[in-house]
Write a protein that holds these residues in place. Structure first.
Motif, PDB file in Angstrom:
ATOM      1  N   ARG A 306      29.797 -53.160  28.289  1.00 53.39           N
ATOM      2  CA  ARG A 306      31.184 -53.505  27.966  1.00 53.39           C
ATOM      3  C   ARG A 306      31.215 -54.863  27.254  1.00 53.39           C
ATOM      4  O   ARG A 306      31.262 -54.896  26.023  1.00 53.39           O
ATOM      5  CB  ARG A 306      32.026 -53.526  29.240  1.00 53.39           C
ATOM      6  N   ALA A 314      26.610 -52.022  22.740  1.00 53.23           N
ATOM      7  CA  ALA A 314      27.804 -52.582  22.110  1.00 53.23           C
ATOM      8  C   ALA A 314      27.506 -53.065  20.694  1.00 53.23           C
ATOM      9  O   ALA A 314      28.321 -52.888  19.776  1.00 53.23           O
ATOM     10  CB  ALA A 314      28.356 -53.722  22.965  1.00 53.23           C
ATOM     11  N   ILE A 317      27.430 -50.104  18.368  1.00 52.47           N
ATOM     12  CA  ILE A 317      28.785 -49.622  18.082  1.00 52.47           C
ATOM     13  C   ILE A 317      29.463 -50.545  17.078  1.00 52.47           C
ATOM     14  O   ILE A 317      30.089 -50.091  16.110  1.00 52.47           O
ATOM     15  CB  ILE A 317      29.609 -49.524  19.389  1.00 52.47           C
ATOM     16  N   ASP A 318      29.328 -51.856  17.272  1.00 51.41           N
ATOM     17  CA  ASP A 318      29.939 -52.815  16.347  1.00 51.41           C
ATOM     18  C   ASP A 318      29.343 -52.692  14.953  1.00 51.41           C
ATOM     19  O   ASP A 318      30.043 -52.878  13.943  1.00 51.41           O
ATOM     20  CB  ASP A 318      29.737 -54.241  16.870  1.00 51.41           C
ATOM     21  N   ASP A 323      28.159 -43.834  17.159  1.00 49.55           N
ATOM     22  CA  ASP A 323      29.524 -43.334  17.249  1.00 49.55           C
ATOM     23  C   ASP A 323      30.079 -43.638  18.640  1.00 49.55           C
ATOM     24  O   ASP A 323      29.479 -43.229  19.643  1.00 49.55           O
ATOM     25  CB  ASP A 323      29.521 -41.827  16.997  1.00 49.55           C
ATOM     26  N   PRO A 324      31.205 -44.348  18.734  1.00 48.47           N
ATOM     27  CA  PRO A 324      31.774 -44.636  20.064  1.00 48.47           C
ATOM     28  C   PRO A 324      32.038 -43.374  20.872  1.00 48.47           C
ATOM     29  O   PRO A 324      31.893 -43.385  22.104  1.00 48.47           O
ATOM     30  CB  PRO A 324      33.072 -45.378  19.738  1.00 48.47           C
ATOM     31  N   TYR A 327      28.908 -42.340  22.569  1.00 54.51           N
ATOM     32  CA  TYR A 327      28.635 -43.208  23.717  1.00 54.51           C
ATOM     33  C   TYR A 327      29.504 -42.817  24.911  1.00 54.51           C
ATOM     34  O   TYR A 327      29.004 -42.715  26.036  1.00 54.51           O
ATOM     35  CB  TYR A 327      28.892 -44.667  23.339  1.00 54.51           C
TER      36      TYR A 327
END
Length: 372
Positions: A306, A314, A317-318, A323-324, A327
């Motif tokens: 998180r 993370a 993802i950023d 792909d969020p 996840y």
């Protein structure tokens, strides 16, 4: 199953001979019907009863076991080993003696899901598989999350997953659709196929191979029965039109093993509206190998992915490399597998306690039991 008279054509290998109980012979289960097994051996196909103790891991079976063992013993069919979880399944090798199935030989692989509903019981969809064909349709939008869930169970089966995308004749851009699915099917062959035009049928058969067994799994309406018929060249499974709302219909009502031209062994299965994991932590890790690898690279072993510093997930993802939605699906399936593992352990403990209580009551009920 007409014309099959040699065990090798059913997937039998010589090393299995050591697994057979004395004075028995092998047969392969091609269908299960209410305690009767449709089996094929080297002298043809027949229906045989199974010693009920082979089913004793199923709910409610413990109470029937003593009577069933007595009945079987009168015919000379003595149980040789405990039944497997879920009882005999399509694809199992069983030992026949005196017209009874008296043992299930050790499984080399099995596609297993949790029985639908609030339970932790296992349901073996098919056993002794070399490949699991995860079937979805190219008609309509791609469903990557659904494919991922099926792949998680397929990886845990011990067989090789293959994604088969049917209805290629209804897709405007097949290469793009295949590429989209391939992004989430890591390390898995993705094959487009059309049961109407015949496109891709040879590739599907080659992915399995002669003398090898594959099970088709997927929801209703994706074209599994049509694919089975197209691969066989003759109708072996019933088909129906898709409903007006686009949802699939159940056409296959029972799992059944078919021998196809070229020697491929194919298990057709009913559509699954719900595919609940059954303690599939390893399968989830294999299906989401990219996410699991990122999670292992996080700075902290207990990273919740998180806001922790040094979180590789993370960061990916950023950066747009993960792909969020993938996840989120990984976390959901990991949590589901963990919950199921806890429920399975609790159920196993409860089953053992019930077995001990039943055994104690049986001892107390014996008229000649010594009294203290």
């Amino acid at each position: 199953m007409a014309g099959v008279t040699h065990l090798a054509a059913l997937g039998w290998t010589p090393d299995r001979a050591a697994e057979l109980p004395p004075d028995s012979r092998p047969a392969r289960v091609v269908r299960v019907d209410r305690g009767w097994l449709r089996v094929v051996s080297d002298d043809g196909e027949r229906s045989v009863p199974a010693v009920a103790a082979l089913h004793e891991t199923a709910p409610g079976a413990v109470a029937r076991t003593t009577v069933a063992r007595t009945t079987a013993a009168r015919s000379g069919a003595v149980l040789d080993r405990p039944g497997p979880p879920g009882g005999p399944a399509v694809g199992d090798w069983v030992a026949l003696r005196a017209g009874w199935a008296v043992a299930v030989l050790p499984r080399r692989s099995a596609f297993v899901r949790t029985v639908a509903g609030r339970t932790s019981a296992a349901q073996v969809v098919a056993a002794n598989l070399d490949a699991v064909l995860v079937v979805d349709a190219l008609a309509g939008p791609a469903r990557p999350r659904r494919v991922e869930r099926y792949l998680a169970v397929a990886w845990s089966s011990g067989a090789t997953p293959v994604v088969v995308l049917t209805k290629a004749d209804l897709c405007d851009d097949v290469p793009a659709a295949v590429a989209q699915v391939a992004e989430v099917a890591l390390g898995v062959e993705v094959l487009p196929v059309s049961s109407v035009t015949g496109e891709g049928l040879a590739a599907v058969a080659a992915a399995v191979g002669p003398g090898r067994t594959a099970a088709m799994v997927g929801p209703s309406g994706v074209g599994k029965s049509s694919l089975a018929n197209a691969l066989a060249g003759v109708p072996v499974a019933p088909t129906r039109e898709i409903r007006a709302d686009g949802r699939g219909r159940h056409t296959t009502t029972a799992r059944e093993l078919h021998v196809l031209p070229g020697g491929v062994l194919l298990v057709d299965t009913p559509g699954m509206r719900e595919l609940a994991l059954h303690d599939d932590a390893d399968g989830v890790a294999a299906a989401y190998a990219d996410v699991a690898e990122l999670a292992a690279a996080c700075r902290f072993r207990d990273c919740a992915h998180r806001t922790e510093p040094g979180c590789a997930v993370a960061a990916a993802i950023d950066a747009g490399t993960l792909d969020p939605a993938r996840y989120v699906a990984w976390r959901k399936l990991e949590a589901e597998a963990h919950r199921q593992a806890l429920r399975s352990d609790a159920r196993a403990r409860a089953t053992e306690r019930a077995r001990v209580r039943a055994f104690t009551r049986a001892l107390r009920a014996q008229p000649n039991r010594p009294r203290s």
